[in-house]
Design a protein around this motif. Sequence first.
Motif, PDB file in Angstrom:
ATOM      1  N   SER A  41       0.811  -1.214   0.000  1.00 38.57           N
ATOM      2  CA  SER A  41       0.000   0.000   0.000  1.00 38.57           C
ATOM      3  C   SER A  41       0.845   1.264   0.000  1.00 38.57           C
ATOM      4  O   SER A  41       0.333   2.364  -0.213  1.00 38.57           O
ATOM      5  CB  SER A  41      -0.914   0.003   1.236  1.00 38.57           C
ATOM      6  N   SER A  42       2.164   1.131   0.229  1.00 33.60           N
ATOM      7  CA  SER A  42       3.024   2.309   0.252  1.00 33.60           C
ATOM      8  C   SER A  42       3.350   2.753  -1.165  1.00 33.60           C
ATOM      9  O   SER A  42       3.462   1.935  -2.075  1.00 33.60           O
ATOM     10  CB  SER A  42       4.323   1.993   1.004  1.00 33.60           C
ATOM     11  N   PRO A  43       3.514   4.070  -1.377  1.00 33.25           N
ATOM     12  CA  PRO A  43       3.871   4.549  -2.717  1.00 33.25           C
ATOM     13  C   PRO A  43       5.293   4.151  -3.087  1.00 33.25           C
ATOM     14  O   PRO A  43       6.159   4.039  -2.220  1.00 33.25           O
ATOM     15  CB  PRO A  43       3.748   6.077  -2.582  1.00 33.25           C
ATOM     16  N   ILE A  44       5.516   3.920  -4.367  1.00 36.46           N
ATOM     17  CA  ILE A  44       6.862   3.603  -4.842  1.00 36.46           C
ATOM     18  C   ILE A  44       7.690   4.882  -4.823  1.00 36.46           C
ATOM     19  O   ILE A  44       7.274   5.907  -5.356  1.00 36.46           O
ATOM     20  CB  ILE A  44       6.817   3.002  -6.250  1.00 36.46           C
ATOM     21  N   THR A  45       8.859   4.835  -4.215  1.00 38.17           N
ATOM     22  CA  THR A  45       9.679   6.029  -4.086  1.00 38.17           C
ATOM     23  C   THR A  45      10.558   6.241  -5.311  1.00 38.17           C
ATOM     24  O   THR A  45      10.862   5.304  -6.046  1.00 38.17           O
ATOM     25  CB  THR A  45      10.573   5.945  -2.835  1.00 38.17           C
ATOM     26  N   SER A  46      10.973   7.482  -5.519  1.00 37.26           N
ATOM     27  CA  SER A  46      11.800   7.840  -6.667  1.00 37.26           C
ATOM     28  C   SER A  46      13.142   8.358  -6.200  1.00 37.26           C
ATOM     29  O   SER A  46      13.278   8.888  -5.098  1.00 37.26           O
ATOM     30  CB  SER A  46      11.090   8.920  -7.499  1.00 37.26           C
ATOM     31  N   LYS A  47      14.169   8.183  -7.046  1.00 36.75           N
ATOM     32  CA  LYS A  47      15.460   8.807  -6.746  1.00 36.75           C
ATOM     33  C   LYS A  47      15.334  10.320  -6.748  1.00 36.75           C
ATOM     34  O   LYS A  47      16.130  11.035  -6.165  1.00 36.75           O
ATOM     35  CB  LYS A  47      16.500   8.395  -7.794  1.00 36.75           C
ATOM     36  N   ASN A  48      14.312  10.797  -7.466  1.00 34.94           N
ATOM     37  CA  ASN A  48      14.047  12.244  -7.548  1.00 34.94           C
ATOM     38  C   ASN A  48      15.233  13.016  -8.093  1.00 34.94           C
ATOM     39  O   ASN A  48      15.524  14.122  -7.665  1.00 34.94           O
ATOM     40  CB  ASN A  48      13.637  12.799  -6.177  1.00 34.94           C
ATOM     41  N   VAL A  49      15.948  12.403  -9.030  1.00 35.37           N
ATOM     42  CA  VAL A  49      17.065  13.080  -9.687  1.00 35.37           C
ATOM     43  C   VAL A  49      16.955  12.840 -11.187  1.00 35.37           C
ATOM     44  O   VAL A  49      16.416  11.828 -11.643  1.00 35.37           O
ATOM     45  CB  VAL A  49      18.430  12.563  -9.189  1.00 35.37           C
ATOM     46  N   THR A  50      17.463  13.793 -11.932  1.00 29.95           N
ATOM     47  CA  THR A  50      17.528  13.632 -13.384  1.00 29.95           C
ATOM     48  C   THR A  50      18.739  12.778 -13.722  1.00 29.95           C
ATOM     49  O   THR A  50      19.801  12.920 -13.116  1.00 29.95           O
ATOM     50  CB  THR A  50      17.644  14.999 -14.075  1.00 29.95           C
ATOM     51  N   CYS A  51      18.582  11.895 -14.679  1.00 31.31           N
ATOM     52  CA  CYS A  51      19.688  11.017 -15.076  1.00 31.31           C
ATOM     53  C   CYS A  51      20.868  11.844 -15.592  1.00 31.31           C
ATOM     54  O   CYS A  51      20.690  12.972 -16.059  1.00 31.31           O
ATOM     55  CB  CYS A  51      19.230  10.066 -16.174  1.00 31.31           C
ATOM     56  N   PRO A  52      22.085  11.302 -15.525  1.00 30.62           N
ATOM     57  CA  PRO A  52      23.256  12.009 -16.075  1.00 30.62           C
ATOM     58  C   PRO A  52      23.066  12.381 -17.540  1.00 30.62           C
ATOM     59  O   PRO A  52      22.233  11.806 -18.246  1.00 30.62           O
ATOM     60  CB  PRO A  52      24.378  10.984 -15.894  1.00 30.62           C
ATOM     61  N   SER A  53      23.869  13.322 -17.998  1.00 28.26           N
ATOM     62  CA  SER A  53      23.680  13.932 -19.315  1.00 28.26           C
ATOM     63  C   SER A  53      23.711  12.938 -20.469  1.00 28.26           C
ATOM     64  O   SER A  53      23.007  13.115 -21.469  1.00 28.26           O
ATOM     65  CB  SER A  53      24.741  15.009 -19.549  1.00 28.26           C
ATOM     66  N   TYR A  54      24.512  11.868 -20.358  1.00 28.20           N
ATOM     67  CA  TYR A  54      24.624  10.956 -21.492  1.00 28.20           C
ATOM     68  C   TYR A  54      23.334  10.180 -21.760  1.00 28.20           C
ATOM     69  O   TYR A  54      23.161   9.604 -22.840  1.00 28.20           O
ATOM     70  CB  TYR A  54      25.800   9.992 -21.301  1.00 28.20           C
ATOM     71  N   PHE A  55      22.389  10.183 -20.816  1.00 28.47           N
ATOM     72  CA  PHE A  55      21.115   9.489 -21.026  1.00 28.47           C
ATOM     73  C   PHE A  55      20.303  10.116 -22.157  1.00 28.47           C
ATOM     74  O   PHE A  55      19.471   9.446 -22.756  1.00 28.47           O
ATOM     75  CB  PHE A  55      20.283   9.525 -19.745  1.00 28.47           C
ATOM     76  N   ARG A  56      20.531  11.415 -22.436  1.00 33.68           N
ATOM     77  CA  ARG A  56      19.734  12.061 -23.473  1.00 33.68           C
ATOM     78  C   ARG A  56      19.982  11.446 -24.844  1.00 33.68           C
ATOM     79  O   ARG A  56      19.158  11.585 -25.752  1.00 33.68           O
ATOM     80  CB  ARG A  56      20.005  13.564 -23.501  1.00 33.68           C
ATOM     81  N   TRP A  57      21.103  10.722 -24.995  1.00 35.71           N
ATOM     82  CA  TRP A  57      21.402  10.109 -26.288  1.00 35.71           C
ATOM     83  C   TRP A  57      20.518   8.888 -26.559  1.00 35.71           C
ATOM     84  O   TRP A  57      20.485   8.387 -27.693  1.00 35.71           O
ATOM     85  CB  TRP A  57      22.882   9.724 -26.352  1.00 35.71           C
TER      86      TRP A  57
END
Length: 522
Positions: A112-128
Amino acid sequence: MKKNNEKNHLYCFFNGLGLHRHLTGARNWPRSSKKKAAATTSAIFLFSLFFLVLVSAGWIDASFFLAISSNKSLLALVPVKPEFPLTCTKGNATTCPRNYPTSLYNHTLNPSSPITSKNVTCPSYFRWIHEDLRPWKETGITKDMVERARRSAHFRLVIVDGKAYVEKYRQSLQTRDMFSIWGILQLMRYYPGRLPDLDLMFDCDDRPVVRAKDFRGPNARPLPVFRYCSDQWSLDIVFPDWSFWGWAECNIKPWEDVLADIREGNKRTKWKDRVPYAYWRGNPNVAPTRRDLLKCNVSPKNDWNTRLYIQSWEEEKKQGYKESNLQDQCTHRYKIYTEGWAWSVSEKYILACDSMTLYIRSRYHDFYIRGMEPLQHYWPIRENSKCTSLKFAVDWGNNHTDKAQAIGKASSKFIQEDMKMDYVYDYMFHILNEYAKLLKYKPTVPAGAVELCAETMACPANGTWRSFMEKSLVKSPSETIPCNLPPYDPQAVSQLVERKASSTRQVETWENDYRQNLNKKP
């Protein structure tokens, strides 16, 4: 007796906090002393503050209060993250156990608990990721396109209902295919139940095969092929290489262990106390560009500020790999990277050292190097005039030691932080998830595929292969969902490409001026 034991657990816990007298019964409280009463109030306030810290940090949840109300032992209240090691039977497991969680750790513990997030944007190379999948953005990917990609694939991976199935077509070099599949299985253990159904072909060879010029026009249907590297003329989909889970044939440990070793190696010698030359060790026989590099070695006639060594893996194996420990190779101020037959696995190990990397211009790219920049993370070296370019780079670094050291530190920090194993798994998750969105059909298990899991792969293995699988085994699901994938932003990609080109041109200008000044000297 049971209730008394539970009370004893509570007493011991609060006794450790020095608060047991205030929390285990009013009969022991002093009735007349105002000072002691004030101390009691202060103690309760401090306990309350401490308790709130535990709650806000997520170490205690609502189940704590429920347990107290039902008089349970505190030892049973603190949730212990479950681990799921290999469950090999006596004859070595050939079936997959069904006891592994199907969701993230926190959600498994309390659905019943919400799934937590790292709450961070992935490093820049992920945009590729967006760029690598852009050829199929308009058309999507059909089953026919996937099956036609079989012509170069070593294996087909299908995920259906959270289970992995593999159909092998041909043997890869060494055990690249085995450890690539192993890595994907670890991703599924890290993020259980989160990968969608998908169907892909994987080529474990070095060089890309999907040439962009063969697929032009509005009706183009490029073949989707996953591999370890690509180039600007190809459309192969880049994916982390097998060595993140260990390169058994070269006795190179899984990535987390290697990172820890190199961190220690960086501490052994201060940067300014290191050998003031450029270091490279490798196999020159895999490509002409490496044989050309050997011409830059020190000789009676020339000193190009380099110290180059030939690596024979066969000899290394005989000698117990004494000369190939990666943590022992951060002893020079500068380290050289040059590609081999294509991109080289050595790239990440070289960049992890806090020596300044002298990066010989490469044709091929892996999944993360596109997030690194010249003059910030490495020093660019001309490919067609390596010797003079290397000599200038070392001279510049020795005359600008603070700046050279800063470049080395930035490179090491990038690899240690933005390339830690958590982010490798996040990258794998995002590219597979985005790829699955492009499929125009519902994946099904091929007739020739078999279900694979950690047990079916690791239990029959032995020697270094078994050891590395055990070291890289994900024993528990992640407690958080992956980092946030940056949105598609072609302008940001264009700006990055131009910035990198501009920095490279700046270095080449400095080098040209350096050469002219040398020629002017009598």
